[in-house]
Design a protein around this motif. Structure first.
Motif, PDB file in Angstrom:
ATOM      1  N   ASN A 297       0.630  -1.327  -0.071  1.00 17.52           N
ATOM      2  CA  ASN A 297       0.285   0.240   0.128  1.00 17.52           C
ATOM      3  C   ASN A 297       0.694   1.895  -0.468  1.00 17.52           C
ATOM      4  OD1 ASN A 297      -2.726  -1.164   0.011  1.00 17.52           O
ATOM      5  ND2 ASN A 297      -2.440  -1.952   2.477  1.00 17.52           N
ATOM      6  N   ASN A 298       2.359   0.990  -0.204  1.00 15.53           N
ATOM      7  CA  ASN A 298       2.805   2.223  -0.330  1.00 15.53           C
ATOM      8  C   ASN A 298       3.819   1.844  -1.860  1.00 15.53           C
ATOM      9  OD1 ASN A 298       2.947   3.231   2.528  1.00 15.53           O
ATOM     10  ND2 ASN A 298       3.028   1.876   2.973  1.00 15.53           N
ATOM     11  N   GLY A 299       3.934   3.437  -1.977  1.00 16.43           N
ATOM     12  CA  GLY A 299       5.631   3.449  -3.023  1.00 16.43           C
ATOM     13  C   GLY A 299       4.314   3.562  -4.419  1.00 16.43           C
ATOM     14  N   GLY A 300       5.568   3.973  -5.841  1.00 14.42           N
ATOM     15  CA  GLY A 300       4.262   3.517  -6.618  1.00 14.42           C
ATOM     16  C   GLY A 300       3.410   5.287  -7.048  1.00 14.42           C
ATOM     17  N   PRO A 340      20.473  -1.053 -22.790  1.00 15.49           N
ATOM     18  CA  PRO A 340      20.554  -0.415 -21.401  1.00 15.49           C
ATOM     19  C   PRO A 340      19.958   0.021 -20.640  1.00 15.49           C
ATOM     20  CG  PRO A 340      22.527  -1.037 -22.376  1.00 15.49           C
ATOM     21  CD  PRO A 340      21.484  -1.134 -23.439  1.00 15.49           C
ATOM     22  N   ARG A 341      19.718   1.128 -21.255  1.00 11.95           N
ATOM     23  CA  ARG A 341      19.008   2.463 -20.467  1.00 11.95           C
ATOM     24  C   ARG A 341      17.476   2.642 -20.197  1.00 11.95           C
ATOM     25  NH1 ARG A 341      21.188   7.598 -24.071  1.00 11.95           N
ATOM     26  NH2 ARG A 341      20.376   5.935 -25.471  1.00 11.95           N
ATOM     27  N   PHE A 342      16.743   1.814 -20.455  1.00 10.27           N
ATOM     28  CA  PHE A 342      15.684   1.152 -20.334  1.00 10.27           C
ATOM     29  C   PHE A 342      15.898  -0.065 -19.092  1.00 10.27           C
ATOM     30  CE2 PHE A 342      12.148  -2.051 -20.568  1.00 10.27           C
ATOM     31  CZ  PHE A 342      11.733  -1.537 -20.803  1.00 10.27           C
ATOM     32  N   HIS A 343      16.702  -0.846 -19.476  1.00  8.61           N
ATOM     33  CA  HIS A 343      16.914  -1.892 -18.671  1.00  8.61           C
ATOM     34  C   HIS A 343      17.097  -0.860 -17.165  1.00  8.61           C
ATOM     35  CE1 HIS A 343      15.140  -5.443 -20.526  1.00  8.61           C
ATOM     36  NE2 HIS A 343      16.115  -4.846 -21.382  1.00  8.61           N
ATOM     37  N   ALA A 344      17.960  -0.088 -16.794  1.00 14.04           N
ATOM     38  CA  ALA A 344      18.607   0.623 -16.181  1.00 14.04           C
ATOM     39  C   ALA A 344      16.900   2.244 -15.514  1.00 14.04           C
ATOM     40  CB  ALA A 344      19.452   1.362 -15.821  1.00 14.04           C
ATOM     41  N   SER A 345      16.245   2.177 -16.241  1.00 15.40           N
ATOM     42  CA  SER A 345      15.472   3.077 -15.831  1.00 15.40           C
ATOM     43  C   SER A 345      14.402   2.434 -15.419  1.00 15.40           C
ATOM     44  CB  SER A 345      15.283   4.366 -17.215  1.00 15.40           C
ATOM     45  OG  SER A 345      16.306   4.698 -17.067  1.00 15.40           O
ATOM     46  N   VAL A 346      13.194   1.100 -16.371  1.00 15.26           N
ATOM     47  CA  VAL A 346      12.106   1.681 -16.009  1.00 15.26           C
ATOM     48  C   VAL A 346      11.926  -0.317 -15.671  1.00 15.26           C
ATOM     49  CG1 VAL A 346       9.928   1.272 -17.550  1.00 15.26           C
ATOM     50  CG2 VAL A 346      11.492   2.893 -18.100  1.00 15.26           C
ATOM     51  N   LEU A 347      11.337  -0.019 -14.461  1.00 16.22           N
ATOM     52  CA  LEU A 347      10.676  -1.651 -14.175  1.00 16.22           C
ATOM     53  C   LEU A 347       9.269  -2.075 -14.762  1.00 16.22           C
ATOM     54  CD1 LEU A 347      11.096  -1.340 -10.483  1.00 16.22           C
ATOM     55  CD2 LEU A 347      12.344  -3.070 -12.107  1.00 16.22           C
ATOM     56  N   TYR A 348       9.372  -3.469 -15.317  1.00 23.91           N
ATOM     57  CA  TYR A 348       8.412  -3.445 -16.594  1.00 23.91           C
ATOM     58  C   TYR A 348       7.327  -5.387 -15.926  1.00 23.91           C
ATOM     59  CZ  TYR A 348      11.996  -6.215 -18.999  1.00 23.91           C
ATOM     60  OH  TYR A 348      13.289  -6.817 -18.682  1.00 23.91           O
ATOM     61  N   ASN A 349       6.390  -5.452 -16.691  1.00 31.11           N
ATOM     62  CA  ASN A 349       5.929  -7.366 -15.630  1.00 31.11           C
ATOM     63  C   ASN A 349       6.823  -7.867 -16.138  1.00 31.11           C
ATOM     64  OD1 ASN A 349       3.882  -8.277 -14.586  1.00 31.11           O
ATOM     65  ND2 ASN A 349       3.056  -9.155 -16.554  1.00 31.11           N
ATOM     66  N   GLY A 350       7.101  -8.948 -15.048  1.00 30.51           N
ATOM     67  CA  GLY A 350       8.431  -9.588 -15.217  1.00 30.51           C
ATOM     68  C   GLY A 350       9.701  -9.556 -14.894  1.00 30.51           C
ATOM     69  N   ALA A 351       9.775  -7.780 -15.080  1.00 26.27           N
ATOM     70  CA  ALA A 351      11.568  -7.863 -14.466  1.00 26.27           C
ATOM     71  C   ALA A 351      12.291  -8.099 -13.205  1.00 26.27           C
ATOM     72  CB  ALA A 351      11.685  -5.935 -14.444  1.00 26.27           C
ATOM     73  N   ASP A 352      13.144  -8.086 -13.647  1.00 30.70           N
ATOM     74  CA  ASP A 352      13.995  -8.936 -11.664  1.00 30.70           C
ATOM     75  C   ASP A 352      13.966  -8.102 -11.282  1.00 30.70           C
ATOM     76  OD1 ASP A 352      14.458 -11.639 -12.128  1.00 30.70           O
ATOM     77  OD2 ASP A 352      15.918 -11.364 -14.132  1.00 30.70           O
ATOM     78  N   TRP A 353      14.250  -8.401 -10.234  1.00 27.41           N
ATOM     79  CA  TRP A 353      13.627  -7.210  -8.685  1.00 27.41           C
ATOM     80  C   TRP A 353      13.565  -7.122  -7.392  1.00 27.41           C
ATOM     81  CZ3 TRP A 353      15.078  -1.992  -8.230  1.00 27.41           C
ATOM     82  CH2 TRP A 353      14.650  -1.177  -7.231  1.00 27.41           C
ATOM     83  N   LYS A 354      14.902  -7.318  -6.837  1.00 28.37           N
ATOM     84  CA  LYS A 354      14.840  -7.568  -5.659  1.00 28.37           C
ATOM     85  C   LYS A 354      14.866  -8.880  -5.323  1.00 28.37           C
ATOM     86  CE  LYS A 354      14.112  -3.309  -3.273  1.00 28.37           C
ATOM     87  NZ  LYS A 354      13.775  -2.061  -2.274  1.00 28.37           N
ATOM     88  N   GLY A 355      15.086  -9.707  -6.009  1.00 24.14           N
ATOM     89  CA  GLY A 355      15.328 -11.149  -6.645  1.00 24.14           C
ATOM     90  C   GLY A 355      13.963 -11.795  -6.630  1.00 24.14           C
ATOM     91  N   TYR A 385       3.772   0.015 -15.464  1.00 28.88           N
ATOM     92  CA  TYR A 385       5.326  -0.099 -15.338  1.00 28.88           C
ATOM     93  C   TYR A 385       5.773   0.988 -13.766  1.00 28.88           C
ATOM     94  CZ  TYR A 385       5.086  -0.842 -20.216  1.00 28.88           C
ATOM     95  OH  TYR A 385       5.476  -1.285 -21.205  1.00 28.88           O
ATOM     96  N   TYR A 386       6.678   0.909 -13.673  1.00 28.25           N
ATOM     97  CA  TYR A 386       7.614   1.554 -12.092  1.00 28.25           C
ATOM     98  C   TYR A 386       9.165   2.456 -12.363  1.00 28.25           C
ATOM     99  CZ  TYR A 386       3.925  -0.615  -9.568  1.00 28.25           C
ATOM    100  OH  TYR A 386       2.524  -1.043  -8.502  1.00 28.25           O
ATOM    101  N   LEU A 387       8.450   3.846 -11.890  1.00 34.45           N
ATOM    102  CA  LEU A 387      10.554   3.553 -11.706  1.00 34.45           C
ATOM    103  C   LEU A 387      11.369   2.537 -11.721  1.00 34.45           C
ATOM    104  CD1 LEU A 387      10.101   7.516 -10.903  1.00 34.45           C
ATOM    105  CD2 LEU A 387      10.807   6.870 -12.908  1.00 34.45           C
ATOM    106  N   ARG A 388      12.961   2.772 -12.215  1.00 34.48           N
ATOM    107  CA  ARG A 388      13.550   1.669 -11.781  1.00 34.48           C
ATOM    108  C   ARG A 388      15.156   2.989 -11.178  1.00 34.48           C
ATOM    109  NH1 ARG A 388      15.114  -3.431 -12.865  1.00 34.48           N
ATOM    110  NH2 ARG A 388      17.019  -4.497 -11.362  1.00 34.48           N
ATOM    111  N   LYS A 389      14.819   4.343 -11.601  1.00 30.48           N
ATOM    112  CA  LYS A 389      16.139   5.338 -11.975  1.00 30.48           C
ATOM    113  C   LYS A 389      16.223   5.438 -10.861  1.00 30.48           C
ATOM    114  CE  LYS A 389      17.924   7.429 -15.444  1.00 30.48           C
ATOM    115  NZ  LYS A 389      17.909   8.413 -16.752  1.00 30.48           N
ATOM    116  N   TYR A 390      17.012   5.412  -9.642  1.00 28.94           N
ATOM    117  CA  TYR A 390      17.086   6.247  -8.122  1.00 28.94           C
ATOM    118  C   TYR A 390      16.622   5.515  -7.469  1.00 28.94           C
ATOM    119  CZ  TYR A 390      16.937  10.879 -11.707  1.00 28.94           C
ATOM    120  OH  TYR A 390      17.139  11.807 -12.004  1.00 28.94           O
ATOM    121  N   LEU A 391      16.308   4.401  -7.738  1.00 30.90           N
ATOM    122  CA  LEU A 391      15.924   3.380  -6.618  1.00 30.90           C
ATOM    123  C   LEU A 391      16.653   2.405  -5.988  1.00 30.90           C
ATOM    124  CD1 LEU A 391      12.168   1.955  -7.781  1.00 30.90           C
ATOM    125  CD2 LEU A 391      12.537   3.769  -5.881  1.00 30.90           C
ATOM    126  N   ASP A 392      17.374   2.364  -5.096  1.00 29.11           N
ATOM    127  CA  ASP A 392      18.607   1.937  -4.317  1.00 29.11           C
ATOM    128  C   ASP A 392      17.740  -0.104  -4.469  1.00 29.11           C
ATOM    129  OD1 ASP A 392      19.835   0.827  -3.128  1.00 29.11           O
ATOM    130  OD2 ASP A 392      20.475   2.426  -1.341  1.00 29.11           O
TER     131      ASP A 392
END
Length: 544
Positions: A297-300, A340-355, A385-392
């Motif tokens: 219920n947070n973020g995005g 590469p700039r897409f994969h570093a900047s945007v999270l999409y359905n099925g993208a790898d993220w935090k395991g 989609y979600y932002l990926r750029k800047y996220l830790d």
């Protein structure tokens, strides 16, 4: 003396380019003269000016960007909320009449910026009145202060074409606006002084302060907006070729994703940054923009649009044909094939993220919600989609850990793009093409030389993709005078994803539900009414 100062000042372990933190307005507790009795005290005073940098950037916890990444007013990014604060971008693009000289919705920064300009001028008045340091020491202090004054006036001029110039502390509130040319002269002169008197590198005990390279890079940025092309070219080339003991100071990072790490962690692409550090100072970017599955219920808060996704090329060059996804299909979009700039900047359905895998479909862990269905998205995406750029990605629990990644205010890639645009306008086609090729070489994208309108289109395209979500695109469209064409009477889109068994269906959807607006008056934002009431020498900006 130092013991007394420690008791009086709030000292934090941060580096914005410096070591200690000072309460910005301490002079109700301590005599002005004390700040100039030794360099340690002067450094503490000066450090308060360094805090101005991030408040105009994407991580700042201030009125300048609370709920408003300016890309949310362009085709890049969609804010999912329409509630106050988080939904400021939607208020502006759908109801621009709500932006007035009294209700700025975060676009008008006049009052706070002039408060800060006064603080800078107070610092310089102290140098003249009290400092008894050698001239070279006084010049280094003044150079840093004048850099910040130029930075503040640049921020004002980005929004309002003519402003009031204060070189010192005014004797009266009544002072007229200066011509646009005089305003940019003022910024150029402050930056020229900084460039002349700042070192290429500081000693180890002063590491992180404003450098000659940062002042040169800022000159290339400011003069680009001023359309002083020769100044841009000169400053950009100096940054690119700047050396210390024969070694280049700045270089493009071999990894685009790593270009947003700190200079002090080995990222030589970072020219000017504000460094955060746990336990403080920190920021909340991850809490605001991480996928909803990271903290229920947070973020995005804001999501990249389908229009922005389609700006990215294939890893082999050239754009894919997205027409199959401009309707309804079960065919998987070509995300894995993008550069590469897409994969570093945007999270999409099925993208790898935090395991795990991102689930941006209806009912997924991260989720999807139609824009307008509810005032806030509660972590769900409205575009797919979600932002990926800047996220830790290293933060395992954003509910208990705040963010500390640096805010990169200027990086070398921007300087190359500034150079490309300046050279294009000077008719130096080869140099413009070489700058673009350098940017694209980093991500292994092919490039064929262009001329004329095709070259300018290529420059605009590279700025849009390379600097995506970094706070440039809205202002670029305004200075190119194309915002009324690209942002008026348009709607932007996303992919609504549903899952049945193991099959995903992708549906091209309107994420705005009404036309966006960009009125002509938005090319020059207003002066607050209260400021005009206090200054009889100025009148309101035309069209406001």
């Amino acid at each position: 003396m130092m013991k007394k100062l420690i008791y009086i000042f709030l000292v934090l372990p941060f580096l914005t380019s410096c070591g200690d933190f000072l309460d910005p307005d301490p002079r109700d507790r301590l005599s002005d003269r004390m700040f100039w009795e030794d360099e340690t005290s002067t450094d503490l005073y000066l450090n308060s000016l360094y805090t101005y940098l991030p408040s105009y950037g994407n991580f700042g916890e201030s009125q300048f960007n609370s709920g408003l990444l300016t890309e949310g007013m362009t085709s890049m990014l969609k804010y999912g909320s329409y509630s106050a604060g988080r939904g400021n971008a939607n208020t502006i693009v759908f109801n621009p009449f709500f932006v007035t000289a009294d209700q700025s919705q975060g676009l008008v920064i006049w009052t706070e910026s002039y408060t800060r300009i006064r603080r800078v001028n107070e610092f310089m008045a102290g140098i003249r009145q009290y400092a008894e340091y050698p001239d070279d020491v006084k010049n280094r202090y003044e150079a840093q202060a004048r850099f910040f004054r130029a930075f503040l006036y640049y921020q004002l001029l980005l929004r309002t074409n003519t402003v009031i110039l204060y070189e010192d502390l005014p004797e009266s509130n009544n002072k007229p606006l200066s011509s646009t040319a005089a305003c940019w002269d003022f910024v150029e002169q402050d930056l020229a002084f900084a460039i002349e008197h700042l070192p290429v590198q500081w000693s180890s005990d002063q590491t992180g302060r404003i450098t000659k390279g940062a002042a040169l890079a800022m000159m290339s940025r400011a003069m680009l907006v001023a359309e002083r092309w020769e100044k841009v070219r000169e400053a950009a080339n100096e940054v690119i070729n700047l050396t210390d003991n024969g070694a280049k100071i700045y270089e493009l990072n071999s990894s685009y994703q790593a270009a947003f790490q700190s200079y002090f962690s080995g990222n030589k692409e970072s020219i000017l940054e504000f460094r955060y550090q746990l336990p403080q100072p920190t920021h909340t970017f991850d809490r605001k923009f991480a996928p909803g599955g990271d903290w229920a219920n947070n973020g995005g808060d804001a999501s990249p649009t389908q229009e922005m996704v389609e700006e990215y090329e294939l890893a082999t060059g050239g754009k894919p044909d997205w027409s199959a996804w401009h309707g309804r299909t079960t065919e998987t979009p070509p995300y894995e094939l993008l550069e590469p700039r897409f994969h570093a900047s945007v999270l999409y359905n099925g993208a790898d993220w935090k395991g795990r895998k991102i689930e941006s479909f209806e009912g997924g862990r991260d989720g999807y919600v139609d824009y307008g269905f509810q005032p806030n998205t509660f972590g769900k995406t409205t575009t797919g989609y979600y932002l990926r750029k800047y996220l830790d990605e290293s933060i395992s629990d954003i509910s208990t850990t705040r963010s500390a990644q640096p805010w990169i205010e200027i990086r070398l890639a921007e300087v190359y793009l500034n150079l490309a645009e300046a050279c294009y306008n000077l008719g130096e086609t080869n140099m413009a093409n070489n700058a673009l090729k350098t940017i694209r070489d980093r991500v292994d994208l092919p490039y064929n030389d262009n001329t004329g309108d095709e070259l300018f289109h290529a420059i605009r395209q590279e700025r849009k993709v390379e600097l995506a979500f970094e706070g440039f695109h809205y202002w670029d469209l305004r200075r190119w005078r194309v915002a009324h064409e690209e942002l008026n009477d348009v709607r932007f889109h996303g992919l609504k994803i549903t899952k049945a068994g193991e099959v995903f269906t992708y549906e091209y959807v309107d994420v705005d539900k009404q036309n966006r607006k960009f009125p002509e008056r938005f090319y020059n934002f207003p002066i607050p009414i209260a400021e005009i009431a206090n200054n009889t020498a100025v009148s309101q900006i035309s069209l406001w």
